[in-house]
Design a protein around this motif. Sequence first.
Motif, PDB file in Angstrom:
ATOM      1  N   LEU A 134     -16.273   1.500   6.963  1.00  0.00           N
ATOM      2  CA  LEU A 134     -16.231   0.039   6.995  1.00  0.00           C
ATOM      3  C   LEU A 134     -14.958  -0.491   7.663  1.00  0.00           C
ATOM      4  N   ALA A 135     -14.249   0.350   8.428  1.00  0.00           N
ATOM      5  CA  ALA A 135     -12.985  -0.093   9.030  1.00  0.00           C
ATOM      6  C   ALA A 135     -13.211  -1.177  10.061  1.00  0.00           C
ATOM      7  N   LEU A 136     -14.294  -1.083  10.880  1.00  0.00           N
ATOM      8  CA  LEU A 136     -14.558  -2.085  11.905  1.00  0.00           C
ATOM      9  C   LEU A 136     -15.283  -3.281  11.327  1.00  0.00           C
ATOM     10  N   THR A 137     -16.058  -3.096  10.305  1.00  0.00           N
ATOM     11  CA  THR A 137     -16.837  -4.196   9.739  1.00  0.00           C
ATOM     12  C   THR A 137     -16.011  -5.016   8.766  1.00  0.00           C
ATOM     13  N   CYS A 138     -15.074  -4.405   8.107  1.00  0.00           N
ATOM     14  CA  CYS A 138     -14.279  -5.105   7.093  1.00  0.00           C
ATOM     15  C   CYS A 138     -12.799  -5.144   7.547  1.00  0.00           C
ATOM     16  N   PRO A 139     -12.399  -6.194   8.295  1.00  0.00           N
ATOM     17  CA  PRO A 139     -10.987  -6.267   8.716  1.00  0.00           C
ATOM     18  C   PRO A 139     -10.041  -6.564   7.559  1.00  0.00           C
ATOM     19  N   ASP A 140     -10.471  -7.283   6.549  1.00  0.00           N
ATOM     20  CA  ASP A 140      -9.619  -7.631   5.415  1.00  0.00           C
ATOM     21  C   ASP A 140      -9.865  -6.630   4.298  1.00  0.00           C
ATOM     22  N   ARG A 141      -9.111  -5.562   4.335  1.00  0.00           N
ATOM     23  CA  ARG A 141      -9.283  -4.521   3.322  1.00  0.00           C
ATOM     24  C   ARG A 141      -7.905  -4.030   2.901  1.00  0.00           C
ATOM     25  N   ALA A 142      -7.723  -3.746   1.678  1.00  0.00           N
ATOM     26  CA  ALA A 142      -6.449  -3.251   1.117  1.00  0.00           C
ATOM     27  C   ALA A 142      -6.664  -1.845   0.624  1.00  0.00           C
ATOM     28  N   PRO A 143      -5.654  -0.981   0.768  1.00  0.00           N
ATOM     29  CA  PRO A 143      -5.810   0.396   0.293  1.00  0.00           C
ATOM     30  C   PRO A 143      -5.826   0.436  -1.232  1.00  0.00           C
ATOM     31  N   PRO A 144      -6.443   1.440  -1.818  1.00  0.00           N
ATOM     32  CA  PRO A 144      -6.480   1.544  -3.283  1.00  0.00           C
ATOM     33  C   PRO A 144      -5.098   1.916  -3.814  1.00  0.00           C
ATOM     34  N   SER A 145      -4.831   1.464  -5.024  1.00  0.00           N
ATOM     35  CA  SER A 145      -3.568   1.813  -5.698  1.00  0.00           C
ATOM     36  C   SER A 145      -3.743   3.114  -6.458  1.00  0.00           C
ATOM     37  N   TYR A 146      -2.715   3.982  -6.345  1.00  0.00           N
ATOM     38  CA  TYR A 146      -2.792   5.277  -7.018  1.00  0.00           C
ATOM     39  C   TYR A 146      -2.496   5.073  -8.499  1.00  0.00           C
ATOM     40  N   PRO A 147      -3.369   5.493  -9.380  1.00  0.00           N
ATOM     41  CA  PRO A 147      -3.081   5.312 -10.808  1.00  0.00           C
ATOM     42  C   PRO A 147      -1.810   6.059 -11.215  1.00  0.00           C
ATOM     43  N   ALA A 148      -0.971   5.404 -12.057  1.00  0.00           N
ATOM     44  CA  ALA A 148       0.307   6.016 -12.461  1.00  0.00           C
ATOM     45  C   ALA A 148       0.084   7.263 -13.291  1.00  0.00           C
ATOM     46  N   ILE A 149      -0.881   7.233 -14.164  1.00  0.00           N
ATOM     47  CA  ILE A 149      -1.140   8.422 -15.006  1.00  0.00           C
ATOM     48  C   ILE A 149      -1.565   9.588 -14.129  1.00  0.00           C
ATOM     49  N   SER A 150      -2.387   9.303 -13.077  1.00  0.00           N
ATOM     50  CA  SER A 150      -2.818  10.375 -12.175  1.00  0.00           C
ATOM     51  C   SER A 150      -1.628  10.932 -11.405  1.00  0.00           C
ATOM     52  N   ARG A 151      -0.615  10.060 -11.062  1.00  0.00           N
ATOM     53  CA  ARG A 151       0.572  10.577 -10.404  1.00  0.00           C
ATOM     54  C   ARG A 151       1.342  11.532 -11.322  1.00  0.00           C
ATOM     55  N   ARG A 152       1.548  11.104 -12.592  1.00  0.00           N
ATOM     56  CA  ARG A 152       2.308  11.952 -13.511  1.00  0.00           C
ATOM     57  C   ARG A 152       1.591  13.274 -13.758  1.00  0.00           C
ATOM     58  N   LEU A 153       0.225  13.188 -13.822  1.00  0.00           N
ATOM     59  CA  LEU A 153      -0.538  14.416 -14.098  1.00  0.00           C
ATOM     60  C   LEU A 153      -0.833  15.209 -12.841  1.00  0.00           C
TER      61      LEU A 153
END
Length: 223
Positions: A134-153
């Motif tokens: 959806l990169a060409l179809t959706c110009p207004d897109r934000a990347p997902p945020s990495y969950p903090a618990i997943s970072r620690r684990l």
Amino acid sequence: MLRLRQNARSARLAGLSVVLALHGALLYSLWHSRVLPPPTETATLFVDLLTDTPKVELPKPDPPKPKAKPVKREQPVQPPPPQQLAAQAPVVSPSDPVAPPPPPLPPRIEVPAEPVPPAPPPKPVGPAVLSGELALTCPDRAPPSYPAISRRLGEEGKVVLRVELDETGQVDRATIKTSSGYARLDEAALATVKRWRCRPASRDGAAVRAVAIQPFNFVLEGR
């Protein structure tokens, strides 16, 4: 036949009786006339009695032959002679007007049939399938945020989503096609893609629903 035999036997007995009576009368007359010799000179008289005459069998009459019935011969039915049907032409006098023969019909011109255009292909039914992400179809897109618990684990993985857009370009539905193996990473990808704004897909100049596949890679930096 039995009566004939009885009559023949009665006749023979009657004849024998007559012969005996004649002989007795002859002896009686000779005896009285002294013509017979004395007993010493008397010769032995043998009288042969009449024996039964042989039975004569009359031939049996042949039974009457049955008269042959005359056979009636059926005369063959002769078919009627064929009749010739002759059409009688009307008698036309010289004074009667004669109608002229009708003019000959013009030759028939065959018009070639027009070729039938091929039927248009059936219109696709259902949402349009978008190739790629959806990169060409959706110009207004934000990347997902990495969950903090997943970072620690130290949770990492790739999530593949199936995203369906409505006629206005908004995300109407998103489902997980391939999970990363971690529920926190899958939920973060779903929450992010639902906030995207995209352009609506079009088909034959009209806006339609669309479906696309969108992957997300969750990788920790510095590892």
